[in-house]
Write an enzyme that holds these catalytic residues in place. Structure first.
Site, PDB file in Angstrom:
ATOM      1  N   SER A   1      55.854  78.948  51.470  1.00 42.11           N
ATOM      2  CA  SER A   1      55.255  79.126  50.144  1.00 42.11           C
ATOM      3  C   SER A   1      55.431  80.521  49.558  1.00 42.11           C
ATOM      4  O   SER A   1      55.100  80.730  48.394  1.00 42.11           O
ATOM      5  CB  SER A   1      53.766  78.784  50.196  1.00 42.11           C
ATOM      6  OG  SER A   1      53.589  77.392  50.337  1.00 42.11           O
TER       7      SER A   1
ATOM      8  N   LYS B   1      57.338  80.727  46.397  1.00 35.13           N
ATOM      9  CA  LYS B   1      56.704  80.381  45.124  1.00 35.13           C
ATOM     10  C   LYS B   1      56.511  81.606  44.224  1.00 35.13           C
ATOM     11  O   LYS B   1      56.425  81.460  42.999  1.00 35.13           O
ATOM     12  CB  LYS B   1      55.365  79.687  45.389  1.00 35.13           C
ATOM     13  CG  LYS B   1      55.511  78.360  46.131  1.00 35.13           C
ATOM     14  CD  LYS B   1      54.182  77.803  46.601  1.00 35.13           C
ATOM     15  CE  LYS B   1      54.372  76.528  47.407  1.00 35.13           C
ATOM     16  NZ  LYS B   1      53.098  76.001  47.950  1.00 35.13           N
TER      17      LYS B   1
ATOM     18  N   TYR C   1      62.474  71.745  45.641  1.00 32.43           N
ATOM     19  CA  TYR C   1      61.243  72.343  46.178  1.00 32.43           C
ATOM     20  C   TYR C   1      61.310  72.477  47.704  1.00 32.43           C
ATOM     21  O   TYR C   1      61.060  73.559  48.259  1.00 32.43           O
ATOM     22  CB  TYR C   1      60.038  71.498  45.762  1.00 32.43           C
ATOM     23  CG  TYR C   1      58.737  71.926  46.401  1.00 32.43           C
ATOM     24  CD1 TYR C   1      58.070  73.067  45.974  1.00 32.43           C
ATOM     25  CD2 TYR C   1      58.183  71.180  47.441  1.00 32.43           C
ATOM     26  CE1 TYR C   1      56.877  73.459  46.573  1.00 32.43           C
ATOM     27  CE2 TYR C   1      56.998  71.569  48.043  1.00 32.43           C
ATOM     28  CZ  TYR C   1      56.354  72.708  47.609  1.00 32.43           C
ATOM     29  OH  TYR C   1      55.175  73.097  48.214  1.00 32.43           O
TER      30      TYR C   1
ATOM     31  N   TYR D   1      45.444  80.479  48.909  1.00 34.17           N
ATOM     32  CA  TYR D   1      44.742  79.199  48.779  1.00 34.17           C
ATOM     33  C   TYR D   1      43.228  79.414  48.861  1.00 34.17           C
ATOM     34  O   TYR D   1      42.699  80.319  48.248  1.00 34.17           O
ATOM     35  CB  TYR D   1      45.243  78.198  49.825  1.00 34.17           C
ATOM     36  CG  TYR D   1      46.740  78.155  49.921  1.00 34.17           C
ATOM     37  CD1 TYR D   1      47.515  77.830  48.808  1.00 34.17           C
ATOM     38  CD2 TYR D   1      47.400  78.493  51.098  1.00 34.17           C
ATOM     39  CE1 TYR D   1      48.899  77.809  48.872  1.00 34.17           C
ATOM     40  CE2 TYR D   1      48.782  78.471  51.176  1.00 34.17           C
ATOM     41  CZ  TYR D   1      49.528  78.130  50.063  1.00 34.17           C
ATOM     42  OH  TYR D   1      50.886  78.122  50.134  1.00 34.17           O
TER      43      TYR D   1
ATOM     44  N   VAL E   1      53.169  78.897  55.337  1.00 27.74           N
ATOM     45  CA  VAL E   1      52.777  78.302  56.617  1.00 27.74           C
ATOM     46  C   VAL E   1      53.793  78.584  57.731  1.00 27.74           C
ATOM     47  O   VAL E   1      53.551  78.246  58.888  1.00 27.74           O
ATOM     48  CB  VAL E   1      52.512  76.779  56.504  1.00 27.74           C
ATOM     49  CG1 VAL E   1      51.326  76.504  55.610  1.00 27.74           C
ATOM     50  CG2 VAL E   1      53.754  76.030  56.056  1.00 27.74           C
TER      51      VAL E   1
END
Length: 294
Positions: free
Chosen positions: A50, A53, A177, A229, A247
Site C-alpha cells: 500500500s 498508493k 492495482y 488505516y 502489509v
C-alpha cells in the site's frame, strides 16, 4: 530492532508474503543535502504493497487535479483497510485514497484513456524517475498471488462500479492495482522516491519540481491522518510524522524540510502496520526531535 523478540505477525492472507523472513529489518534516511544513512537490510527489496498508493495518488492528482475528490474522500476511515461496510453506507465513495477501495478508485483514474499495460508502465516510470533507479520492478509472483486471492478487493471494486465511481472494466482496474501493490523496492530506493514530499514537492538533488508545494503539503496531510488505516492516530501520537504503511512490512515516513525515511520489518501489528517499523520511527523522531508537533 533486529534483536527485539516482539516482531508482530507476517501477513498471511497474501500467500506469497507469508514466507518472508520475520527477522528482517532495514532502515534508510535520505536528507535534503543528499546524505544517505542506512542500517540492517536496507538494500533488500520487499513488496511495498500500500505504500504505492502515495505515488498513485500523486499521479492521479497530476492527471485530473482536485476533480479526484469527487470520487474519493479525504477523511480517516477508522475501519480496516479492506472494509466494505463503510463503502455501502457512503454510496460507493471511498473514505480516503489509502484504504483499498480508495486506492482502486485512484488507480481507475490513472487507467482511463490507457490500456492496463500502459498505465502500469506510467506508474513504474514515475517510480524510476523519483528514486533515480531504473532497476525497480514488479514482483510477478506477489501480483499473481494477490490476483488469485483478492476476492474482497473484487467485491469493493464491483460495488464502486455499481455506483459509477469506476469508469473502466473492473478486471482492468484491479489488474493494474494488484501489480502496482506488488512493486518491490528496498528501503534505500523507497526513501529516495519519497524525497519530493519532504522538500516542498521538489527533488532536492536535481531541483526539479514533482508537484507544487501546496500539493506536497496536502499529500503529507492525508498520509498523517489516513496512512496507517485505523492505526493512524496511534502512529501520529507516537511518531508524529506523515507516513504510509504497507502489509509487506514497509513504512515511508516524511520529516518535512528534513528527510525522507523508509523502514522495513515484515511483522505486522493488529492494524496491519509494521510493528518494529513504528517502534524504530518513534525512537528516531524522539532522538532527532523531528516530530511535526514540536
Amino acid at each position: 530492532m533486529r534483536a527485539r523478540p516482539d516482531r508482530g505477525e507476517v501477513a498471511s492472507y497474501i500467500p506469497e508474503l507469508a514466507g518472508v523472513d520475520p527477522k528482517a529489518f532495514g532502515i534508510a534516511v535520505v536528507s535534503g543535502d543528499g546524505q544517505v544513512a542506512v542500517g540492517g537490510d536496507a538494500d533488500v527489496p520487499f513488496s511495498i504493497q500500500s505504500i504505492s498508493k502515495v505515488f498513485t495518488l500523486t499521479l492521479a492528482l497530476g492527471k485530473i487535479g482536485d476533480r479526484l475528490w469527487r470520487r474519493v474522500g479525504r477523511e480517516p476511515s477508522g475501519s480496516p483497510f479492506n472494509s466494505i461496510v463503510q463503502l455501502e453506507a457512503e454510496h460507493g465513495i471511498p473514505r480516503n485514497p489509502f484504504i483499498n477501495a480508495g486506492a482502486i478508485a485512484v488507480t481507475d483514474v490513472i487507467l482511463s484513456g490507457h490500456q492496463p499495460r500502459e498505465a502500469l508502465g506510467e506508474i513504474l516510470r514515475f517510480m524510476h524517475f523519483l528514486a533515480e533507479d531504473g532497476g525497480i520492478g514488479i514482483d510477478e509472483a506477489v501480483a499473481a498471488s494477490e490476483q488469485r486471492t483478492g476476492f474482497r478487493n473484487r467485491a469493493l471494486a464491483n460495488y464502486m462500479k455499481s455506483f459509477e465511481v469506476l469508469e473502466n472494466p473492473v478486471d482492468f482496474t484491479l489488474g493494474v492495482y494488484f501489480h502496482h501493490c506488488a512493486i518491490a523496492m528496498s528501503c534505500r530506493q523507497l526513501a529516495m522516491a519519497g524525497r519530493f514530499l519532504a522538500h516542498g514537492g521538489r527533488n532536492p538533488a536535481t531541483g526539479f519540481s514533482v508537484v507544487s508545494p501546496e500539493r506536497a503539503r496536502r499529500i503529507n496531510a492525508i498520509m498523517l491522518t489516513c496512512g496507517h488505516y485505523d492505526g493512524s492516530g496511534e502512529f501520529a501520537y507516537r511518531v508524529g510524522l506523515p507516513g504510509k504503511s504497507g502489509v509487506g512490512g514497509g513504512i515511508l515516513a516524511i520529516a518535512p524540510g528534513k528527510a525522507s525515511i523508509a523502514v522495513w520489518s515484515p511483522g505486522l501489528d493488529a492494524s496491519g502496520n509494521s510493528h518494529l517499523g513504528r517502534i524504530a520511527l518513534e525512537a528516531l523522531t524522539q532522538r532527532l526531535g523531528w516530530s511535526i508537533f514540536g
